[in-house]
Design an enzyme around this catalytic site. Structure first.
Site, short mmCIF file in Angstrom:
data_model
loop_
_atom_site.label_atom_id
_atom_site.label_comp_id
_atom_site.label_asym_id
_atom_site.label_seq_id
_atom_site.Cartn_x
_atom_site.Cartn_y
_atom_site.Cartn_z
CB SER A 31 48.46 32.45 -121.85
OG SER A 31 48.00 32.41 -123.18
CE LYS A 50 44.48 33.31 -122.52
NZ LYS A 50 45.03 32.22 -123.30
CB SER A 82 45.48 28.66 -122.16
OG SER A 82 46.18 29.88 -122.22
#
Length: 365
Positions: free
Chosen positions: A56, A59, A111
């Site tokens: 993640s 991102k 997230s």
């Protein structure tokens, strides 16, 4: 005598164990880097060019593109393909209208994989096109060993980065004031019904002095990945660890060591006279260049007397010169290593000298 020998051996063992502990504490990551945000100077590195999945932490780029290509106050209609995405979620609903600002907060604090997909469809119309945009932006930043296949970081064999590239991407993002504000936010209440309160998952904000972000990431394939940031005495640094079971502690250790070893040194003060230059046919014969930003570089104590500035500019300019006109660059070096660069601008308007000015000047002598 035996007691003394046992005590001595015990003392030696303590030293050995403490050294071993410190080394493993700092090096359990497969890849790691510490970088200064302002200058991009690398303060620590380990396997920084090894290509790794990054979960993640992907991102960070998604958020940067949302800020660069989108309007935070605009409402986004959630695409059906952004609903029910595997993994972390902010529980978006099909056709729900959500402010882009709330999607970005949901992306970085919670997230949300669905938030990442909704941003991708909003900005580019599809996951594929948004991934192309991510790769294009990565190359512009200099992250040449990175390839994105999606906006959220769910595993794909061709989705990877390096510790160095991820630090470059994070640095670029942290230079954006909105991004900086978002990742240091501990709680955000979005303008939507239902699930609307987002608490930041990143413990750095509470556990590390000066901590101000950035992003956690985990998949089974990527392991624990973490990008942290902290600011002390005007110096902001990034720590990246990839596939690190000791992720938070390693980042804290690396940043603490960087702050201990390096201190911020202001080399250039914005709007101060920096470099003089002559003006041909101007109402004044000499003026000064200024920088529009402070230049603060991280230096070790022994490096302070090795700092010098190289000016890339002309000695003379033709009138007229306009206030704010770009005239050159100042490059800051430590020894033979380039650390930072800033542009130089004219301090003031300098009009071209007219005939009447020449006559007045002649009779005033």
């Amino acid at each position: 005598m035996l007691k003394k020998r046992i005590k001595y051996m015990f003392f030696i063992m303590i030293i050995i164990l403490s050294i071993t502990y410190t080394d493993s504490y700092a090096n359990s990551a497969h890849s790691a880097i510490v970088m200064d945000v302002k200058t991009g100077r690398i303060l620590y590195s380990k396997n920084i060019s090894a290509k790794k999945p990054m979960a993640s932490t992907t991102k960070i780029m998604t958020a940067l593109l949302a800020l660069e290509y989108g309007d935070l106050e605009a409402f986004v209609k959630v695409d059906k393909n952004a609903v029910g995405v595997e993994g972390s979620s902010i529980y978006l609903k099909y056709d729900e209208e959500v402010k882009l600002k709330d999607l970005v907060y949901g992306l970085m604090l919670r997230s949300g994989n669905d938030s990442a997909a909704a941003i991708a469809y909003h900005i580019s119309g599809s996951i594929e096109e948004f991934s192309n945009l991510m790769n294009k932006r990565a190359k512009e930043i200099g992250a040449n060993n990175t390839n994105f296949k999606n906006p959220h970081g769910l595993h794909h064999k061709d989705h990877y980065t390096t510790a160095y590239d991820l630090a470059l991407i994070t640095r670029q993002a942290l230079l954006n004031e909105d991004f900086n504000k978002i990742v240091r936010t501990k709680r955000w209440i979005s303008e939507r019904e239902g699930y609307n309160t987002f608490y930041n998952k990143n413990k750095t904000l509470n556990q590390f002095k000066g901590g101000d972000g950035v992003k956690t990431g985990y998949t089974r394939a990527a392991g624990r990945c973490l990008v942290t940031s902290a600011t002390r005495n005007g110096m902001q640094i990034i720590s990246v660890v990839l596939n690190d079971p000791n992720w938070f502690n390693d980042c804290y250790f690396l940043m603490e060591e960087a702050f201990r070893e390096y201190s911020p040194e202001k080399v250039i003060t914005r709007n101060n006279d920096i470099k003089s230059f002559r003006i041909n046919n101007g109402k004044v014969e000499r003026s000064y260049m200024i920088a529009k930003e402070d230049i603060v570089i991280p230096v070790k104590e022994e490096e302070k007397d090795k700092i010098y500035i190289v000016f890339e500019c002309n000695e003379t300019y033709e009138a007229p010169v306009r206030k704010g006109q770009k005239l050159g660059k100042a490059k800051i070096y430590i020894g033979d290593r380039l650390i930072g660069t800033t542009e130089l601008f004219a301090k003031e308007n300098i009009e071209k000298r007219k005939l009447i000015d020449i006559i007045k000047n002649f009779f005033s002598k």
